[in-house]
Design a protein around this motif. Structure first.
Motif, PDB file in Angstrom:
ATOM      1  N   UNK A 191       0.825  -1.210   0.000  1.00 18.51           N
ATOM      2  CA  UNK A 191       0.000   0.000   0.000  1.00 18.51           C
ATOM      3  C   UNK A 191       0.861   1.261   0.000  1.00 18.51           C
ATOM      4  N   UNK A 192       1.983   1.244   0.727  1.00 22.67           N
ATOM      5  CA  UNK A 192       2.889   2.400   0.735  1.00 22.67           C
ATOM      6  C   UNK A 192       3.371   2.713  -0.682  1.00 22.67           C
ATOM      7  N   UNK A 193       3.698   1.658  -1.435  1.00 27.77           N
ATOM      8  CA  UNK A 193       4.168   1.857  -2.817  1.00 27.77           C
ATOM      9  C   UNK A 193       3.078   2.498  -3.670  1.00 27.77           C
ATOM     10  N   UNK A 194       1.875   1.943  -3.588  1.00 35.40           N
ATOM     11  CA  UNK A 194       0.781   2.482  -4.393  1.00 35.40           C
ATOM     12  C   UNK A 194       0.466   3.929  -4.000  1.00 35.40           C
ATOM     13  N   UNK A 206       2.480   6.221  -2.824  1.00 33.38           N
ATOM     14  CA  UNK A 206       3.490   7.125  -3.359  1.00 33.38           C
ATOM     15  C   UNK A 206       3.415   7.213  -4.878  1.00 33.38           C
ATOM     16  N   UNK A 207       3.060   6.116  -5.536  1.00 31.41           N
ATOM     17  CA  UNK A 207       2.878   6.148  -6.989  1.00 31.41           C
ATOM     18  C   UNK A 207       1.683   7.030  -7.358  1.00 31.41           C
ATOM     19  N   UNK A 208       0.738   7.155  -6.427  1.00 26.81           N
ATOM     20  CA  UNK A 208      -0.426   8.005  -6.665  1.00 26.81           C
ATOM     21  C   UNK A 208      -0.199   9.468  -6.363  1.00 26.81           C
ATOM     22  N   UNK A 209       0.997   9.811  -5.926  1.00 20.94           N
ATOM     23  CA  UNK A 209       1.316  11.212  -5.665  1.00 20.94           C
ATOM     24  C   UNK A 209       1.354  11.584  -4.207  1.00 20.94           C
ATOM     25  N   UNK A 210       1.171  10.607  -3.321  1.00 20.66           N
ATOM     26  CA  UNK A 210       1.212  10.898  -1.894  1.00 20.66           C
ATOM     27  C   UNK A 210       2.621  11.157  -1.422  1.00 20.66           C
ATOM     28  N   UNK A 254      -3.143   7.990 -11.278  1.00 16.58           N
ATOM     29  CA  UNK A 254      -2.881   8.393  -9.901  1.00 16.58           C
ATOM     30  C   UNK A 254      -4.024   7.958  -8.993  1.00 16.58           C
ATOM     31  N   UNK A 255      -5.230   8.184  -9.463  1.00 17.81           N
ATOM     32  CA  UNK A 255      -6.400   7.808  -8.668  1.00 17.81           C
ATOM     33  C   UNK A 255      -6.443   6.299  -8.459  1.00 17.81           C
ATOM     34  N   UNK A 256      -6.170   5.525  -9.503  1.00 17.37           N
ATOM     35  CA  UNK A 256      -6.201   4.072  -9.365  1.00 17.37           C
ATOM     36  C   UNK A 256      -5.159   3.592  -8.363  1.00 17.37           C
ATOM     37  N   UNK A 257      -3.996   4.211  -8.373  1.00 15.50           N
ATOM     38  CA  UNK A 257      -2.966   3.833  -7.400  1.00 15.50           C
ATOM     39  C   UNK A 257      -3.409   4.175  -5.980  1.00 15.50           C
ATOM     40  N   UNK A 258      -4.046   5.324  -5.816  1.00 18.45           N
ATOM     41  CA  UNK A 258      -4.525   5.713  -4.485  1.00 18.45           C
ATOM     42  C   UNK A 258      -5.611   4.757  -3.995  1.00 18.45           C
ATOM     43  N   UNK A 259      -6.460   4.319  -4.902  1.00 17.20           N
ATOM     44  CA  UNK A 259      -7.519   3.383  -4.529  1.00 17.20           C
ATOM     45  C   UNK A 259      -6.935   2.015  -4.160  1.00 17.20           C
ATOM     46  N   UNK A 260      -5.900   1.590  -4.889  1.00 20.16           N
ATOM     47  CA  UNK A 260      -5.226   0.335  -4.534  1.00 20.16           C
ATOM     48  C   UNK A 260      -4.557   0.457  -3.167  1.00 20.16           C
ATOM     49  N   UNK A 320      -4.616   7.799   2.420  1.00 13.88           N
ATOM     50  CA  UNK A 320      -5.048   7.413   1.077  1.00 13.88           C
ATOM     51  C   UNK A 320      -6.479   7.855   0.800  1.00 13.88           C
ATOM     52  N   UNK A 321      -7.360   7.731   1.802  1.00 20.10           N
ATOM     53  CA  UNK A 321      -8.751   8.162   1.628  1.00 20.10           C
ATOM     54  C   UNK A 321      -8.822   9.677   1.446  1.00 20.10           C
ATOM     55  N   UNK A 322      -8.045  10.400   2.249  1.00 18.80           N
ATOM     56  CA  UNK A 322      -8.010  11.857   2.110  1.00 18.80           C
ATOM     57  C   UNK A 322      -7.446  12.260   0.756  1.00 18.80           C
ATOM     58  N   UNK A 323      -6.460  11.492   0.272  1.00 21.33           N
ATOM     59  CA  UNK A 323      -5.871  11.785  -1.033  1.00 21.33           C
ATOM     60  C   UNK A 323      -6.880  11.569  -2.149  1.00 21.33           C
TER      61      UNK A 323
END
Length: 305
Positions: free
Chosen positions: A203-206, A208-212, A238-244, A271-274
């Protein structure tokens, strides 16, 4: 266990440690030193037991940073092979060379250790022990591209080694290659689907890939995470990565629901806030209304944990 009871027999204890692959170096050194370094005591054991006890002592000495004792042990091992096993040139045996390479690592003689491992690999290119040690040497020298190369060569032969995949993921993560890290952690999750820490790492990887931002998220999520999440591009990737990321943080909480699972709780909040920040900035037509409600519910859930 800081010390052994005086009545503990050495051989059964050492056999138990070896059979169960335990790491008890201080106890082994305490129990075995007087026997191994005393020729009359050592000779009371059979030759295979002498070799096993001496090798175990050598590795234990290296584990607790006593290379001089380890070197004495190697010399005793060579003498045992020469005298009792009829080995005319014990220094050339695979067993001794492997231990001498470990000793070279212990004194940070990296080139010597690497040369021995390369020699052993030239004789057997599937020597997994040497492959792992070459990776460890490269990592110890902070030669991370070389370390990745060595670890990938090992994984190509041992793809079922989940600990190697985890190690590779951690190296990629430290280097900021989150895409490669996510691939590695996906393999770990496939091996250990019920391990919450594996899901959190993926989840940490996803995230950060989503822009976090890992630092902000780890410091508490919430409003800080919203501010960070406003920076990603409007790409739906980005959104898909954040959702993952959100899904795997939630899975980690599901597998370890206690409040002590702070990393996953903070990650889910971030992730939810993002996701909500992405919708606020880029979803003017409310195309993701259902997921917006889900993100809102998960954010509230994580803040109440």
């Amino acid at each position: 266990m800081d010390k052994l009871p005086p009545t503990t027999p050495l051989l059964p204890f050492a056999t138990y440690v070896r059979h169960h692959k335990l790491r008890l170096p201080a106890q082994i050194v305490l129990a075995a030193t007087s026997t191994i370094f005393n020729p009359s005591s050592l000779s009371s054991y059979s030759t295979p037991d002498q070799l096993m006890l001496t090798e175990l002592l050598i590795v234990s000495c290296l584990d607790i940073n006593k290379p001089k004792l380890a070197l004495r042990g190697i010399q005793i091992l060579e003498n045992t092979l020469r005298t009792n096993s009829g080995t005319p040139d014990p220094e050339s045996s695979t067993r001794v060379r492997r231990l001498r390479a470990l000793y070279a690592e212990g004194i940070q003689s990296w080139s010597t250790a690497t040369a021995i491992y390369n020699e052993l690999l030239s004789e057997n290119d599937a020597n997994l022990f040497c492959m792992k040690r070459k990776y460890a040497i490269a990592k110890a020298q902070k030669k991370m591209p070389l370390a990745i190369k060595e670890l990938n060569e090992y994984i190509n032969l041992q793809q079922g080694d989940s600990s190697a995949w985890r190690e590779l993921g951690e190296v990629y993560f430290l280097l900021g290659d989150y895409k490669s890290a996510s691939f590695s952690f996906e393999e770990v999750v496939l091996h250990h689907p019920l391990d919450p820490d594996c899901h959190s790492s993926l989840a940490d990887c996803y995230f950060l890939m989503g822009g976090g931002n890992k630092r902000e998220a780890s410091m508490g999520g919430g409003d800080a995470a919203v501010a960070v999440a406003l920076t990603p591009s409007s790409g739906k990737n980005n959104l898909e990565h954040l959702k993952l990321a959100r899904a795997h943080y939630a899975k980690a909480i599901d597998l370890r629901p206690q409040n002590s699972n702070n990393k996953a709780i903070i990650g889910l909040e971030a992730a939810s806030a993002a996701c909500l920040a992405w919708y606020t900035k880029f979803d003017s037509k409310n195309e993701f209304e259902e997921d917006r409600r889900l993100a809102t519910a998960l954010l509230e859930f994580s803040r109440n944990k």
